[in-house]
Design an enzyme around this catalytic site. Sequence first.
Site, PDB file in Angstrom:
ATOM      1  CG  ASP A  98     -33.212 -40.598 -39.836  1.00  0.00           C
ATOM      2  OD1 ASP A  98     -31.978 -40.550 -39.903  1.00  0.00           O
ATOM      3  OD2 ASP A  98     -33.881 -39.881 -39.076  1.00  0.00           O
ATOM      4  CG  ASP A 199     -28.274 -40.005 -36.781  1.00  0.00           C
ATOM      5  OD1 ASP A 199     -29.037 -39.143 -36.298  1.00  0.00           O
ATOM      6  OD2 ASP A 199     -27.466 -40.673 -36.099  1.00  0.00           O
ATOM      7  CD  GLU A 250     -28.191 -35.391 -36.357  1.00  0.00           C
ATOM      8  OE1 GLU A 250     -28.944 -35.079 -35.421  1.00  0.00           O
ATOM      9  OE2 GLU A 250     -27.685 -36.519 -36.471  1.00  0.00           O
ATOM     10  CG  HIS A 314     -36.255 -37.287 -34.157  1.00  0.00           C
ATOM     11  ND1 HIS A 314     -35.867 -36.593 -35.271  1.00  0.00           N
ATOM     12  CD2 HIS A 314     -35.196 -38.063 -33.805  1.00  0.00           C
ATOM     13  CE1 HIS A 314     -34.625 -36.925 -35.593  1.00  0.00           C
ATOM     14  NE2 HIS A 314     -34.199 -37.808 -34.719  1.00  0.00           N
ATOM     15  CG  ASP A 315     -32.822 -35.951 -31.906  1.00  0.00           C
ATOM     16  OD1 ASP A 315     -33.295 -36.900 -31.251  1.00  0.00           O
ATOM     17  OD2 ASP A 315     -31.957 -36.091 -32.786  1.00  0.00           O
TER      18      ASP A 315
END
Length: 544
Positions: A98, A199, A250, A314-315
């Site tokens: 990431d 990200d 993302e 995770h979000d």
Amino acid sequence: MMKTWWKESVVYQVYWRSFLDTDGDGYGDLRGVIEKLDYIKTLGVDVIWINPFYVSPDKDNGYDISDYYSIMPKAGTMEDFDELLAEAKKRGLKIIMDLVVNHTSNQHPWFIESKSSKDNPKRDWYIWKDGKDGDPPNNWRSYFWPSAWEYDSNTEQYYFHSFAVEQPDLNWGNKELRVAVYRMMHFWLKKGIDGFRLDAIALLAKPAGFPDAEVPEQINYLANNPGVHDYLQEMNREVFSQFDALTVGEVAFVSPEEGVNYVDESRGELNSLFHFEVCDEMPEWDLKRFKDIQKRWYQGLWGKGWNSQFLNNHDHTRLVTRYGNDQEYRVESAKLFAAMLHTLPGMPYIYQGEEIGMTGVRFEKIDDYEDIAMKNRYMELTAGGLKPEDALKLLQPLSRDNSRTPMQWDSSLNAGFTNGSPWIKVNPNYKDINVEQALKDQNSIFYFYKKLISLRKSHPVFVYGDYKPLLEELEEVYIYERKYEQESLLYIGNFSATPQEVNLESDYNVHGAKLLLTNYQADGKQDSIIRLKPYEVRVYLKQK
């Protein structure tokens, strides 16, 4: 359509700080990932995506990076990471990292230099502006705070941050900055990683002139601005094209019409993307809306670029709690959604614990939460007059901490996650829902995922088949067909807690089709009238 290894892959996401703690400090670590590689391999996945573990003050759980070239002590050492890479490769597993290049930590040496004076060589590596009549440069808000600007009294200017105050945005208009970022990407790819999850990548280009927003609360103006594709094409030329690597971006606030520009194979940008029409914009399950989203994205991307299929990470709150039924039909609904995600067009992602049906959580006090976005919003709401208990109740369902509680390995203390004090509370249901229990039960959610992944590897139609929705008017049942060469796959799912009946007579001939998978005891009947139990799923296969 071009065939590639990554299109045929299934990705398992490891949120390492909540995965397994091997040194007793309460945080998961890279050695914990090494220890569980055989478990991940048993599931059958191909790629492991690991959330950021670079050196960081950890204001936003590692997404505020202060050193791109070193490992956060909580996570371990570079030697640990090298061992993780080597052990993963021994098992045929690939690792993607990431990476955050929209912003850094305010403790990064680049920003410390940039902040030191207006004439510092790195001043322009970040975005600095004069205020307007004692106010910030414009009325934009950030993801995590009412203003996207923070005043620096030393140089008497404001710096821009799309996220937390501690996460200043990089200025991608600066060529030296871009070269430094590409150099860092080469470092990790040459070390042997297999790609990046990028990200907030749609935020790299900012609106020209930084004008006031008509509706500042609708922060879609932060993303998909002119210039972002120029940066990504340069990034691809300078970095990605030189490696056989997977890149997934993302990409927030994007439609299929714009999304295809990020992943169109003829453009040379990214391999695939995450869009958020579901996870950000559909707070509760809405099958009609979901069908429409899938249809539009298939039409927009198919034959040009690759999509991703996910319903939690995770979000975002765990899918069985947010979209399924985490009480009476937890197992059935978890399998229903799993079968859908692994048979729709695109690359399936499994978030740690999803494969055992882990659920969301509701802590009793705001102090039990660690999510910076939630805590900042709580402060904003209570400062505006909302009662603390009402603010907490409002924010609980979609708190990012719903999916960040520790992995539930067994029924021992702290779910087998740590011998110390966990950095965030363990979900109280760990004694009933855990890996040890799942591995003992051949009908568990884990083995359902394992079979799905195995079927995907055995039947190319799962990967390369086209997509045709059937009986779209049905409100509670989702049916679609996929065809590729000599194979035809049919998915039928009841997304409700009440039995449903569908007649396929004029749409699909089930005679001669093999029932590949179901989450109930199969009756073996081949009939055009299908009677579905609550949250029942059936996957059929025909071969010519």
